[in-house]
Write an enzyme that holds these catalytic residues in place. Structure first.
Site, PDB file in Angstrom:
ATOM      1  N   THR A   1       0.849  -1.200   0.000  1.00 28.06           N
ATOM      2  CA  THR A   1       0.000   0.000   0.000  1.00 28.06           C
ATOM      3  C   THR A   1       0.885   1.250   0.000  1.00 28.06           C
ATOM      4  O   THR A   1       0.629   2.206  -0.754  1.00 28.06           O
ATOM      5  CB  THR A   1      -0.937  -0.011   1.230  1.00 28.06           C
ATOM      6  OG1 THR A   1      -1.744  -1.190   1.156  1.00 28.06           O
ATOM      7  CG2 THR A   1      -1.832   1.213   1.267  1.00 28.06           C
TER       8      THR A   1
ATOM      9  N   GLN B   1       0.831  -9.817  -5.749  1.00 29.07           N
ATOM     10  CA  GLN B   1       0.422 -11.228  -5.726  1.00 29.07           C
ATOM     11  C   GLN B   1       1.308 -12.112  -6.594  1.00 29.07           C
ATOM     12  O   GLN B   1       1.172 -13.339  -6.553  1.00 29.07           O
ATOM     13  CB  GLN B   1      -1.038 -11.366  -6.192  1.00 29.07           C
ATOM     14  CG  GLN B   1      -2.039 -10.758  -5.237  1.00 29.07           C
ATOM     15  CD  GLN B   1      -2.159 -11.521  -3.907  1.00 29.07           C
ATOM     16  OE1 GLN B   1      -1.712 -12.662  -3.766  1.00 29.07           O
ATOM     17  NE2 GLN B   1      -2.751 -10.880  -2.917  1.00 29.07           N
TER      18      GLN B   1
ATOM     19  N   CYS C   1      -9.208  -6.486   2.175  1.00 29.37           N
ATOM     20  CA  CYS C   1      -9.230  -5.058   2.484  1.00 29.37           C
ATOM     21  C   CYS C   1     -10.605  -4.455   2.285  1.00 29.37           C
ATOM     22  O   CYS C   1     -10.886  -3.377   2.772  1.00 29.37           O
ATOM     23  CB  CYS C   1      -8.233  -4.321   1.604  1.00 29.37           C
ATOM     24  SG  CYS C   1      -6.647  -5.111   1.588  1.00 29.37           S
TER      25      CYS C   1
HETATM   26  N1  PLP Z   1      -2.037  -4.943  -4.055  1.00 28.37           N
HETATM   27  C1  PLP Z   1      -2.498  -6.193  -4.107  1.00 28.37           C
HETATM   28  C2  PLP Z   1      -2.737  -6.827  -5.443  1.00 28.37           C
HETATM   29  C3  PLP Z   1      -2.761  -6.893  -2.928  1.00 28.37           C
HETATM   30  O1  PLP Z   1      -3.227  -8.142  -2.977  1.00 28.37           O
HETATM   31  C4  PLP Z   1      -2.534  -6.248  -1.681  1.00 28.37           C
HETATM   32  C5  PLP Z   1      -2.860  -6.942  -0.401  1.00 28.37           C
HETATM   33  O2  PLP Z   1      -4.012  -7.151  -0.087  1.00 28.37           O
HETATM   34  C6  PLP Z   1      -2.032  -4.943  -1.665  1.00 28.37           C
HETATM   35  C7  PLP Z   1      -1.795  -4.329  -2.874  1.00 28.37           C
HETATM   36  C8  PLP Z   1      -1.731  -4.234  -0.376  1.00 28.37           C
HETATM   37  O3  PLP Z   1      -0.589  -4.796   0.206  1.00 28.37           O
HETATM   38  P1  PLP Z   1      -0.116  -4.502   1.702  1.00 28.37           P
HETATM   39  O4  PLP Z   1      -0.962  -5.363   2.570  1.00 28.37           O
HETATM   40  O5  PLP Z   1       1.322  -4.931   1.706  1.00 28.37           O
HETATM   41  O6  PLP Z   1      -0.261  -3.056   1.951  1.00 28.37           O
END
Ligand code: PLP
Length: 395
Positions: free
Chosen positions: A74, A181, A327
């Site tokens: 994120t 991913q 999320c």
């Molecule tokens: N992008 C994708 C494709 C994700 O699957 C996720 C996680 O849910 C994120 C971004 C966000 O990652 P993080 O949990 O490291 O902030």
């Protein structure tokens, strides 16, 4: 309580025991600040960070100096998008992205629109992939960034990255790729994949939460993003702040293990996913999403028509499953990814994401399938809509 069968590995994974072991000394033994290189302890911490950078560079076939550690994807995504907008906004303000991106990308784009950016949210085809010709048509003289992910977190659908690269090749727009991913699951080679920036996160491939990175390709031109954090000048002055040494060490070790074990993981997990798909997909009124295109080998996104996925999940407390992306759960909106793929809101709400990982066994996946099949049957038995569908009165 029955033991939990964890089938939500796209939300997060368990930390690999080898990763944990490697991290532990950095909490209370080798705890020095990696910037305090005047003393030996600080030098050791800095060396551990360098080693992690090497492992990451080795996993992705990139240069060590091209990685900036962050708290996860994120943060890396916010930095790439906002930082590039700040850099380019004087002359070019157009961003292209996909309707099926993660919320971290979409919400950042919405924020940037309020700041004056123009954003094109490209649709995807029913299979979840963008049509590269649509990308070509969307490019403008003012486009400075294409934010196009590698693999989708809900469906596992892999974008046609080679065709995307071909389209972007002749345009000055940067390609930012959310590969959260894909990293650690697929063999990505950044000497061949011409992304300019890429986000990754340790907790998606058996590393710790709170550790990730933004990859920024070293090009002849200047850095394409403004600094994210100002302060002590760490990370070439672009992302200041004391480095999270245990987290970074964990990220590095997860990368090292992934490189070694990626093929073994795939060879073990894919057949389990396929067997699950064969069994669940054989039920009447089910649809496997994204099955016609390349997909992550661990992901099954499946619609059980006329069953509320949330109800199904809650009624099976021994299984950890997802009704969409972690999320966005808690929101009543159907998955934006499935809606963009053309599903009705009802079918989107009837869709389950099952994501397998390194620590699942064939037996536990079999038991999960048994439990799901039985419960889908029970829930449908009480559904008048299902009876009408089964008897051919509705489609
Ligand atoms: N992008 C994708 C494709 C994700 O699957 C996720 C996680 O849910 C994120 C971004 C966000 O990652 P993080 O949990 O490291 O902030």
């Amino acid at each position: 309580m029955e033991p939990l069968i964890y089938l939500d590995n796209n939300a997060t994974t368990a930390v690999d025991p080898g990763v944990l072991e490697k991290m532990l000394p950095f909490f209370n033994q080798e705890y020095a600040n990696a910037s305090s290189t005047v003393h030996r302890a600080g030098k050791q911490a800095a060396a551990a960070v360098d080693q992690a950078r090497k492992e990451l560079a080795g996993l992705l076939n990139a240069r060590e100096s091209e990685f900036y550690f962050t708290s996860g994807s994120t943060e890396a995504i916010n930095w790439a998008l906002k930082g590039a907008y700040q850099r380019f906004r004087e002359f070019r303000r157009h961003i292209i992205t996909l309707q099926t991106e993660h919320k971290a990308v979409l919400d950042t784009c919405r924020y940037l629109e309020k700041q004056g950016a123009e954003v094109t949210y490209l649709p995807v085809q029913e299979n979840g992939q963008v049509d590269p010709q649509e990308l070509r048509s969307a490019l403008k003289e003012t486009t400075f960034l294409a934010a196009i992910m590698y693999a989708n977190n809900e469906t596992g659908v892999i974008q046609p990255v080679n065709e995307i690269a071909e389209v972007l090749k002749d345009h000055p727009a940067l390609w930012f790729c959310d590969a959260t991913q894909a990293v650690g699951k697929l063999p990505l080679d950044l000497s061949e994949l011409p992304v300019d920036m890429l986000a990754l996160s340790a907790h998606k491939f058996y590393g710790p939460k709170g550790a990730g990175a933004l990859y920024i390709r070293k090009a002849a031109r200047s850095t394409p993003v403004e600094p994210l954090l100002h302060g002590g000048g760490q990370q070439q002055g672009l992302r200041a702040g004391t480095l999270n040494v245990p987290g970074i060490v964990g990220l590095g070790e997860a990368a090292r293990i992934a490189k070694m074990q990626m093929q073994t993981d795939a060879a073990r997990i894919r057949p389990m996913r396929d067997a699950l798909q064969d069994r669940l997909g054989a039920l009447p009124g089910t649809l496997v999403q994204g099955s016609g295109v390349p997909r992550l080998y661990n992901t099954l996104n499946i619609t059980f028509r006329f069953v509320r996925a949330e109800e199904l999940i809650v009624s099976l407390p021994a299984l950890a499953l997802s009704a969409g992306s972690a999320c966005t759960t808690g929101s009543l909106d159907p998955s934006h990814v499935l809606i963009a793929m053309g599903l009705s809101p009802e079918d989107a709400r009837a869709t389950l994401r099952i994501s397998l990982g390194r620590f699942n066994t064939a037996e536990s996946v079999q038991s999960a399938a048994d439990a799901l099949i039985a419960q889908v049957g029970r829930l449908r038995a009480g559904s008048p809509l299902w009876s009408m569908y089964r008897d051919g009165h509705i489609t």
